[in-house]
Design an enzyme around this catalytic site. Structure first.
Site, PDB file in Angstrom:
ATOM      1  CD  GLU A 279       3.000   2.766  19.514  1.00  0.00           C
ATOM      2  OE1 GLU A 279       2.152   1.870  19.700  1.00  0.00           O
ATOM      3  OE2 GLU A 279       3.119   3.752  20.268  1.00  0.00           O
ATOM      4  CD1 TRP A 282       3.451   0.756  23.078  1.00  0.00           C
ATOM      5  CD2 TRP A 282       2.182  -0.531  24.408  1.00  0.00           C
ATOM      6  NE1 TRP A 282       2.978   1.528  24.114  1.00  0.00           N
ATOM      7  CE2 TRP A 282       2.198   0.763  24.939  1.00  0.00           C
ATOM      8  CE3 TRP A 282       1.456  -1.522  25.070  1.00  0.00           C
ATOM      9  CZ2 TRP A 282       1.516   1.107  26.115  1.00  0.00           C
ATOM     10  CZ3 TRP A 282       0.777  -1.190  26.240  1.00  0.00           C
ATOM     11  CH2 TRP A 282       0.810   0.112  26.745  1.00  0.00           C
ATOM     12  CD1 TRP A 311     -19.282  -8.889  30.265  1.00  0.00           C
ATOM     13  CD2 TRP A 311     -18.968  -6.752  29.679  1.00  0.00           C
ATOM     14  NE1 TRP A 311     -17.983  -8.563  30.569  1.00  0.00           N
ATOM     15  CE2 TRP A 311     -17.756  -7.261  30.221  1.00  0.00           C
ATOM     16  CE3 TRP A 311     -19.003  -5.428  29.252  1.00  0.00           C
ATOM     17  CZ2 TRP A 311     -16.600  -6.487  30.342  1.00  0.00           C
ATOM     18  CZ3 TRP A 311     -17.845  -4.663  29.367  1.00  0.00           C
ATOM     19  CH2 TRP A 311     -16.667  -5.181  29.907  1.00  0.00           C
ATOM     20  CG  ASN A 346      -3.318   2.256  17.736  1.00  0.00           C
ATOM     21  OD1 ASN A 346      -3.658   1.171  18.197  1.00  0.00           O
ATOM     22  ND2 ASN A 346      -2.854   3.234  18.493  1.00  0.00           N
ATOM     23  CD1 TRP A 364     -13.828  -7.868  28.298  1.00  0.00           C
ATOM     24  CD2 TRP A 364     -12.404  -8.881  26.904  1.00  0.00           C
ATOM     25  NE1 TRP A 364     -13.232  -8.912  28.968  1.00  0.00           N
ATOM     26  CE2 TRP A 364     -12.348  -9.545  28.152  1.00  0.00           C
ATOM     27  CE3 TRP A 364     -11.586  -9.340  25.879  1.00  0.00           C
ATOM     28  CZ2 TRP A 364     -11.520 -10.642  28.403  1.00  0.00           C
ATOM     29  CZ3 TRP A 364     -10.748 -10.435  26.111  1.00  0.00           C
ATOM     30  CH2 TRP A 364     -10.730 -11.074  27.360  1.00  0.00           C
ATOM     31  CD1 TRP A 387     -10.022  -6.163  20.541  1.00  0.00           C
ATOM     32  CD2 TRP A 387     -11.886  -5.372  21.486  1.00  0.00           C
ATOM     33  NE1 TRP A 387     -10.850  -5.728  19.538  1.00  0.00           N
ATOM     34  CE2 TRP A 387     -12.010  -5.249  20.092  1.00  0.00           C
ATOM     35  CE3 TRP A 387     -12.941  -4.934  22.286  1.00  0.00           C
ATOM     36  CZ2 TRP A 387     -13.136  -4.700  19.475  1.00  0.00           C
ATOM     37  CZ3 TRP A 387     -14.075  -4.390  21.682  1.00  0.00           C
ATOM     38  CH2 TRP A 387     -14.166  -4.269  20.303  1.00  0.00           C
TER      39      TRP A 387
HETATM   40  C1  LIG Z   1      -8.697  -2.869  20.048  1.00  0.00           C
HETATM   41  C2  LIG Z   1      -7.353  -3.038  19.394  1.00  0.00           C
HETATM   42  C3  LIG Z   1      -7.094  -4.177  18.650  1.00  0.00           C
HETATM   43  C4  LIG Z   1      -5.834  -4.344  18.031  1.00  0.00           C
HETATM   44  N1  LIG Z   1      -5.595  -5.491  17.322  1.00  0.00           N
HETATM   45  C5  LIG Z   1      -4.374  -5.683  16.750  1.00  0.00           C
HETATM   46  C6  LIG Z   1      -4.085  -6.872  16.022  1.00  0.00           C
HETATM   47  O1  LIG Z   1      -4.890  -7.803  15.925  1.00  0.00           O
HETATM   48  N2  LIG Z   1      -2.860  -6.970  15.426  1.00  0.00           N
HETATM   49  C7  LIG Z   1      -1.919  -5.984  15.527  1.00  0.00           C
HETATM   50  O2  LIG Z   1      -0.829  -6.117  14.965  1.00  0.00           O
HETATM   51  N3  LIG Z   1      -2.162  -4.871  16.239  1.00  0.00           N
HETATM   52  C8  LIG Z   1      -3.351  -4.678  16.840  1.00  0.00           C
HETATM   53  N4  LIG Z   1      -3.593  -3.526  17.534  1.00  0.00           N
HETATM   54  C9  LIG Z   1      -2.503  -2.547  17.697  1.00  0.00           C
HETATM   55  C10 LIG Z   1      -2.419  -1.456  16.619  1.00  0.00           C
HETATM   56  O3  LIG Z   1      -3.664  -0.888  16.410  1.00  0.00           O
HETATM   57  C11 LIG Z   1      -1.874  -1.974  15.289  1.00  0.00           C
HETATM   58  O4  LIG Z   1      -0.693  -2.709  15.510  1.00  0.00           O
HETATM   59  C12 LIG Z   1      -1.526  -0.816  14.350  1.00  0.00           C
HETATM   60  O5  LIG Z   1      -2.675  -0.053  14.092  1.00  0.00           O
HETATM   61  C13 LIG Z   1      -0.964  -1.358  13.061  1.00  0.00           C
HETATM   62  O6  LIG Z   1      -0.739  -0.346  12.133  1.00  0.00           O
HETATM   63  P1  LIG Z   1       0.730  -0.004  11.617  1.00  0.00           P
HETATM   64  O7  LIG Z   1       1.397  -1.244  11.177  1.00  0.00           O
HETATM   65  O8  LIG Z   1       0.612   1.100  10.656  1.00  0.00           O
HETATM   66  O9  LIG Z   1       1.411   0.474  12.968  1.00  0.00           O
HETATM   67  P2  LIG Z   1       2.651   1.447  13.257  1.00  0.00           P
HETATM   68  O10 LIG Z   1       2.092   2.608  13.994  1.00  0.00           O
HETATM   69  O11 LIG Z   1       3.467   1.710  12.070  1.00  0.00           O
HETATM   70  O12 LIG Z   1       3.497   0.616  14.327  1.00  0.00           O
HETATM   71  C14 LIG Z   1       4.514  -0.329  13.931  1.00  0.00           C
HETATM   72  C15 LIG Z   1       4.191  -1.691  14.497  1.00  0.00           C
HETATM   73  O13 LIG Z   1       4.167  -1.655  15.925  1.00  0.00           O
HETATM   74  C16 LIG Z   1       3.188  -2.569  16.425  1.00  0.00           C
HETATM   75  N5  LIG Z   1       2.161  -1.808  17.161  1.00  0.00           N
HETATM   76  C17 LIG Z   1       1.741  -0.547  16.926  1.00  0.00           C
HETATM   77  N6  LIG Z   1       0.832  -0.178  17.844  1.00  0.00           N
HETATM   78  C18 LIG Z   1       0.664  -1.246  18.670  1.00  0.00           C
HETATM   79  C19 LIG Z   1      -0.146  -1.493  19.810  1.00  0.00           C
HETATM   80  N7  LIG Z   1      -0.968  -0.566  20.318  1.00  0.00           N
HETATM   81  N8  LIG Z   1      -0.091  -2.707  20.385  1.00  0.00           N
HETATM   82  C20 LIG Z   1       0.738  -3.665  19.918  1.00  0.00           C
HETATM   83  N9  LIG Z   1       1.531  -3.483  18.838  1.00  0.00           N
HETATM   84  C21 LIG Z   1       1.503  -2.288  18.231  1.00  0.00           C
HETATM   85  C22 LIG Z   1       2.556  -3.228  15.214  1.00  0.00           C
HETATM   86  O14 LIG Z   1       3.196  -4.463  14.987  1.00  0.00           O
HETATM   87  C23 LIG Z   1       2.822  -2.227  14.099  1.00  0.00           C
HETATM   88  O15 LIG Z   1       2.825  -2.798  12.814  1.00  0.00           O
HETATM   89  C24 LIG Z   1      -4.841  -3.345  18.177  1.00  0.00           C
HETATM   90  C25 LIG Z   1      -5.128  -2.199  18.921  1.00  0.00           C
HETATM   91  C26 LIG Z   1      -6.352  -2.048  19.523  1.00  0.00           C
HETATM   92  C27 LIG Z   1      -6.625  -0.806  20.320  1.00  0.00           C
END
Ligand SMILES: Cc1cc2nc3c(=O)[nH]c(=O)nc-3n(C[C@H](O)[C@H](O)[C@H](O)COP(=O)(O)OP(=O)(O)OC[C@H]3O[C@@H](n4cnc5c(N)ncnc54)[C@H](O)[C@@H]3O)c2cc1C
Length: 471
Positions: A279, A282, A311, A346, A364, A387
């Site tokens: 992640e 990602w 849209w 997420n 979006w 998004w």
């Molecule tokens: C529509 C949408 C909008 C989002 N907007 C943001 C945002 O503005 N900022 C943001 O940090 N993340 C965003 N995410 C990704 C993800 O949802 C969050 O990073 C995650 O929920 C953060 O929770 P956590 O720290 O507990 O993640 P954990 O599951 O503990 O993951 C560890 C770290 O990995 C990174 N990460 C995890 N999932 C993703 C992902 N899908 N994409 C990119 N990085 C990821 C984050 O930095 C996160 O803190 C978005 C996802 C979607 C679908």
């Protein structure tokens, strides 16, 4: 030498290459942070995130103070103003070199190019570094020397090229010469007006807190990550994202600490750790996308044909979505989580974004901006990537005809409805069968709204809109 470090989205000491290199090469180090409410507004930075940043600056000031490094906050009107503000402080304090860590957005890169020009014209040296990324954006390339636009091959290359020296981040700071300058974080007028309703106690500030959160997560929860990460009522993810977004913790630090608990294996051994590192990759992937395809930074979709999508715009549907009143409990609970925590799980970010762009068929970019305006972890590249993934306009996106059904998602990931009950008190007495989609008479009795749209019809409408845009 006397030098200046410009802090932006890197509010930490650990694994901060700009700060570290300034300290290595200089006897005196000054730090600056440019505060601009205008610029924050132009980039849709959430009020709660600005609040979090201000509090973190106080903690950073204290940490830097231990090494005789002052932190000065300066007002700036916007990015255009920034280069001259930096030049001014360099001249006033007779500093010889400027250090900073890079950001990947188009406007940020343009601002830094302006700064480089101004510094060159004034014969002032500068050095810039990556902000905790393992690889510089754009350096991992496909076999035919193109930037990656699909995650899996990007990740494969990421692993193939990896060696542990890329995580050589340990550094012992030692006190610098006294500058005679007093930090001003506690006296500076940020002109900040709190308009958010986020419970800030969820997000304790400072590097030490971020590091504690990381270690607690890795010691207690990461092994169950693959199993727990999709269930929003389980606190199964790290909730480190606000710390990443403001740079209070570095991704390289997180990967290093995770690897220490996995025999330094990146893609084997503990599946929870492997998946969690995935992640973070990602996150790095989306930074690469933004850097290599700057159009996504400028309100453009990655999949160019999707500019043709017609849209819809329905103000009352939009309001219902924003306020958590769509009549779909899982969507409404998620939107309420966003407002009260400044964070959303997420799985639910994907569900609410897909509902917005497919079932509602709203643009979006409007949803992206709304999230950004409300997220404590608002990160331009991850938010844009998420998004564009959900709306099937992006790189590596969900195929446009595979549309999440919010009721199925609700039943699969919030089986007993505990998450819904936590955020929608009207529904707290419903059983697991009823809660995902209460019957009409129950809704009217409890004062919970009817569904704003028909799932089947709206799904077909979305597929039709994408088909028309392709032809
Ligand atoms: C529509 C949408 C909008 C989002 N907007 C943001 C945002 O503005 N900022 C943001 O940090 N993340 C965003 N995410 C990704 C993800 O949802 C969050 O990073 C995650 O929920 C953060 O929770 P956590 O720290 O507990 O993640 P954990 O599951 O503990 O993951 C560890 C770290 O990995 C990174 N990460 C995890 N999932 C993703 C992902 N899908 N994409 C990119 N990085 C990821 C984050 O930095 C996160 O803190 C978005 C996802 C979607 C679908």
């Amino acid at each position: 030498m006397k030098s200046l470090v410009w802090f932006r989205s890197d509010l930490r000491i650990d694994d901060n290459q700009a700060l570290k290199n300034a300290c290595i090469s200089s006897s005196e180090v000054h730090c600056v942070y440019l505060h601009s409410l205008n610029q924050n507004e132009a980039h849709n930075e959430a009020n709660c995130k600005t609040h979090f940043i201000i509090e973190n600056l106080k903690s950073l000031e204290e940490d830097l103070g231990r090494f005789n490094i002052p932190l000065t906050i300066i007002d700036s009107n916007n990015f255009l103003d920034d280069p001259n503000k930096i030049l001014q402080i360099v001249k006033e304090r007779n500093l010889q070199q400027v250090f900073w860590n890079n950001q990947v957005g188009f406007d940020e890169i343009k601002r830094d190019d302006m700064l480089k020009k101004v510094l060159d014209e004034n014969n002032i040296k500068y050095s810039n570094y990556e902000n905790g990324l393992v690889y510089s954006p754009g350096t991992l390339r496909t076999g035919d020397d193109r930037p990656y636009s699909v995650f899996t091959p990007f990740k494969r290359k990421w692993i193939e090229k990896f060696n542990i020296d890329l995580l050589d981040i340990e550094f012992n700071y030692t006190p610098k010469n006294n500058t005679g300058i007093k930090s001003n974080v506690n006296t500076f007028d940020f002109s900040f007006k709190k308009t958010h309703s986020v419970d800030m106690s969820l997000w304790p500030v400072g590097e030490k807190e971020a590091y504690k959160r990381l270690n607690d997560y890795l010691d207690q929860k990461v092994l169950r990550y693959s199993k727990d990460r999709n269930d929003p009522i389980i606190d199964g993810t790290s909730r480190l994202s606000p710390y990443f977004a403001s740079g209070v913790i570095s991704p390289r630090r997180c990967i290093l600490e995770a690897l220490k608990r996995n025999n330094f294996e990146l893609d084997s051994n503990e599946i929870g750790i492997v998946k969690w590192i995935d992640e973070i990759v990602w996150r790095e992937f989306y930074k690469n996308i933004m850097f290599c395809f700057p159009r996504v930074s400028k309100d453009k979709p990655f999949q160019e044909y999707t500019v043709n999508i017609k849209w819809r715009h329905d103000e009352s549907e939009l309001d219902a979505w924003k306020n958590g009143e769509t009549g779909f409990p899982i969507i409404d609970a998620a939107m309420k989580q966003l407002k009260t925590e400044g964070w959303m799980h997420n799985r639910l970010r994907m569900v609410t974004a897909m509902f917005f762009t497919k079932n509602m068929l709203h643009d979006w970019k409007i949803g992206e901006a709304f999230f950004m305006c409300n997220l404590m972890d608002g990160d331009f590249s991850s938010n844009n990537g998420g998004w564009q993934w959900s709306s099937s306009t992006g790189t590596d996106a969900a195929p446009y005809f595979r549309i999440f059904n919010p009721l199925t998602q609700s039943k699969n990931f919030d089986k007993s409805g505990l998450f819904i009950k936590k955020y929608i008190s009207e529904l707290e007495d419903l059983d697991a069968k009823e809660i995902h989609s209460p019957a009409s008479n129950i809704r009217s009795h409890l004062g919970y709204p009817e569904q704003i749209l028909d799932l089947k019809e709206s799904r077909l409408r979305a597929i039709e809109a994408f088909n028309s845009a392709r032809n």
